[in-house]
Design an enzyme around this catalytic site. Structure first.
Site, PDB file in Angstrom:
ATOM      1  N   ASP A 258      10.957  -4.291  17.210  1.00 11.66           N
ATOM      2  CA  ASP A 258      12.388  -4.174  16.938  1.00 11.66           C
ATOM      3  C   ASP A 258      13.194  -4.503  18.188  1.00 11.66           C
ATOM      4  O   ASP A 258      12.874  -4.045  19.281  1.00 11.66           O
ATOM      5  CB  ASP A 258      12.732  -2.764  16.464  1.00 11.66           C
ATOM      6  CG  ASP A 258      12.233  -2.494  15.055  1.00 11.66           C
ATOM      7  OD1 ASP A 258      11.691  -3.425  14.435  1.00 11.66           O
ATOM      8  OD2 ASP A 258      12.388  -1.358  14.577  1.00 11.66           O
ATOM      9  N   HIS A 312       4.693  -3.834  14.566  1.00 18.56           N
ATOM     10  CA  HIS A 312       4.451  -3.212  13.279  1.00 18.56           C
ATOM     11  C   HIS A 312       4.766  -4.202  12.158  1.00 18.56           C
ATOM     12  O   HIS A 312       5.351  -5.264  12.394  1.00 18.56           O
ATOM     13  CB  HIS A 312       5.256  -1.922  13.118  1.00 18.56           C
ATOM     14  CG  HIS A 312       6.720  -2.066  13.405  1.00 18.56           C
ATOM     15  ND1 HIS A 312       7.247  -2.182  14.684  1.00 18.56           N
ATOM     16  CD2 HIS A 312       7.798  -2.120  12.568  1.00 18.56           C
ATOM     17  CE1 HIS A 312       8.557  -2.300  14.621  1.00 18.56           C
ATOM     18  NE2 HIS A 312       8.915  -2.269  13.353  1.00 18.56           N
ATOM     19  N   ARG A 322       8.538  -0.661  -3.121  1.00 21.09           N
ATOM     20  CA  ARG A 322       8.684   0.316  -2.042  1.00 21.09           C
ATOM     21  C   ARG A 322      10.114   0.287  -1.540  1.00 21.09           C
ATOM     22  O   ARG A 322      10.731  -0.789  -1.451  1.00 21.09           O
ATOM     23  CB  ARG A 322       7.718  -0.008  -0.899  1.00 21.09           C
ATOM     24  CG  ARG A 322       7.874   0.869   0.351  1.00 21.09           C
ATOM     25  CD  ARG A 322       6.865   0.433   1.417  1.00 21.09           C
ATOM     26  NE  ARG A 322       6.944   1.264   2.618  1.00 21.09           N
ATOM     27  CZ  ARG A 322       7.686   0.981   3.689  1.00 21.09           C
ATOM     28  NH1 ARG A 322       8.434  -0.124   3.691  1.00 21.09           N
ATOM     29  NH2 ARG A 322       7.691   1.771   4.737  1.00 21.09           N
TER      30      ARG A 322
END
Length: 379
Positions: A258, A312, A322
């Site tokens: 990020d 990630h 989801r």
């Protein structure tokens, strides 16, 4: 996290996220090419297979990313992230210090941790999820053109316009909303806007509290994060990962770090979030009662590499959709990022320079390089 936008831009999670850090890559505006998309106008799902037909055809005939061992996406160990009870911050001094120590330790060793008793009520989180699901269930064409939401142009994003193979495609859609859009939307309140306002206000305070604790553990008591991470620079992103018929051959969100200081995530019970730990991918066990915190690139640079920004990804699910909601603690573009002590591992850079470099790398290589571009030369 990579996400395409409906306005021919996409960011690397902020952020990468397109926030999924924020770097924008020019691409085709699929919303302006209706002749290329033949589908049911009432469908809620973005037209992934129609838009990226060539990438799917490459898989069918054995080209592109077909050589990837997709089974490795499933054969990963599931683990629980370090769990920290923030109620300790209200206790006696030794309890407060022990809680802060755990936060710093997890940020150094994992780059990820989860918190409970975080101050955001389950009622707000549940209502936020309910409103989010209702929003994403709207027909695709409505999400692309919904003027009633009062969000900035380009807030709705899906796919990855720059993808040249399925490995670079993110099978997801999102609304990427600056905090200022949320506060402005309350002038004409809806259940969604009022819920987002409650969520954003409390989660923003939590992010600033955690940033302050982490900076104090480095020996700095400053207003740096309060002064640089403002409502118009921070974001909430609502994510949906539709069920994917060709899972696991495509990611819900491709591997990334990020491009912010901190990210706070609330996810559902479906699972799919994976991160790198000791050189191996591991799967994060869902805990709907907890919020997940992860360190971003900017905090790693600011801490001189003490706190870790960890790669990630999100894997797709063939049968279930989801949902997750993320908050990104980001500075203004002109904010200078420099290590808090010397000798510095990283060069000084502005957030704008970081974004531009990510943009160039994504355009050239199809993925983000990130902080290694800003390492101080050893020669």
């Amino acid at each position: 996290m990579y996400l395409a936008t409906s306005t021919s831009q996409f960011l690397l999670c902020f952020p990468l996220s397109g926030h999924y850090g924020k770097i924008m890559v020019k691409s085709t505006n699929f919303s302006q090419q209706p002749n290329q998309i033949s589908r049911d106008d009432e469908s809620a799902d973005p037209p992934f297979e129609e838009t990226y037909k060539k990438l799917f055809d490459d898989i069918r005939i054995g080209k592109g990313s077909s050589k990837i061992n997709y089974e490795n996406l499933f054969v990963v160990e599931e683990c629980e992230l370090p769990l920290i009870d923030l109620e300790q911050l209200k206790g006696r001094e030794f309890e407060r210090e022990e809680c802060k120590r755990k936060i710093a330790q997890a940020s150094q060793e994992w780059g990820f941790f989860q918190v409970v008793n975080h101050g955001i009520s389950q009622d707000v989180l549940l209502q936020m999820r309910k409103e989010q699901m209702k929003l994403f269930k709207k027909p695709f064409h409505e999400k692309m053109n919904d003027k009633q939401l009062n969000f900035s142009v380009g807030s709705y994003r899906w796919g990855t316009p720059s993808a040249t193979c399925l490995q670079q495609l993110s099978w997801s859609e999102a609304f990427h909303v600056p905090l200022t859009d949320i506060s402005n939307s309350t002038h004409h309140p809806t259940t969604l806007s009022s819920t987002m306002e409650q969520f954003a206000t409390t989660i923003s305070e939590l992010a600033h509290d955690l940033a302050r604790i982490l900076s104090e553990r480095m020996g700095y008591k400053s207003k740096y994060f309060r002064e640089t991470c403002l409502p118009h620079t921070c974001y909430v992103r609502m994510n949906r990962y539709p069920a994917c018929p060709i899972s696991p051959q495509v990611f819900g969100l491709m591997p990334h770090t990020d491009s912010d200081f901190l990210t706070i995530l609330h996810q559902d019970e479906i699972g799919g979030l994976q991160l790198v730990r000791d050189g191996k991918w591991i799967s994060v066990k869902p805990n709907p009662q907890a919020l997940i915190i992860n360190i971003g690139d900017l905090f790693q640079a600011w801490s001189n590499g003490v706190y870790k920004s960890v790669k990630h990804r999100v894997v797709t699910n063939k049968a279930k959709e989801r949902f997750s909601t993320a908050f990104f603690l980001c500075p203004s573009y002109d904010t200078e990022i420099r290590s808090c002590f010397e000798p510095s591992v990283y060069k000084r850079f502005t957030f704008r320079e970081f974004r531009q470099q990510v943009q160039e790398d994504v355009k050239k290589y199809g993925y983000k390089v990130g902080l290694p571009r800003f390492l101080v030369s050893t020669h």
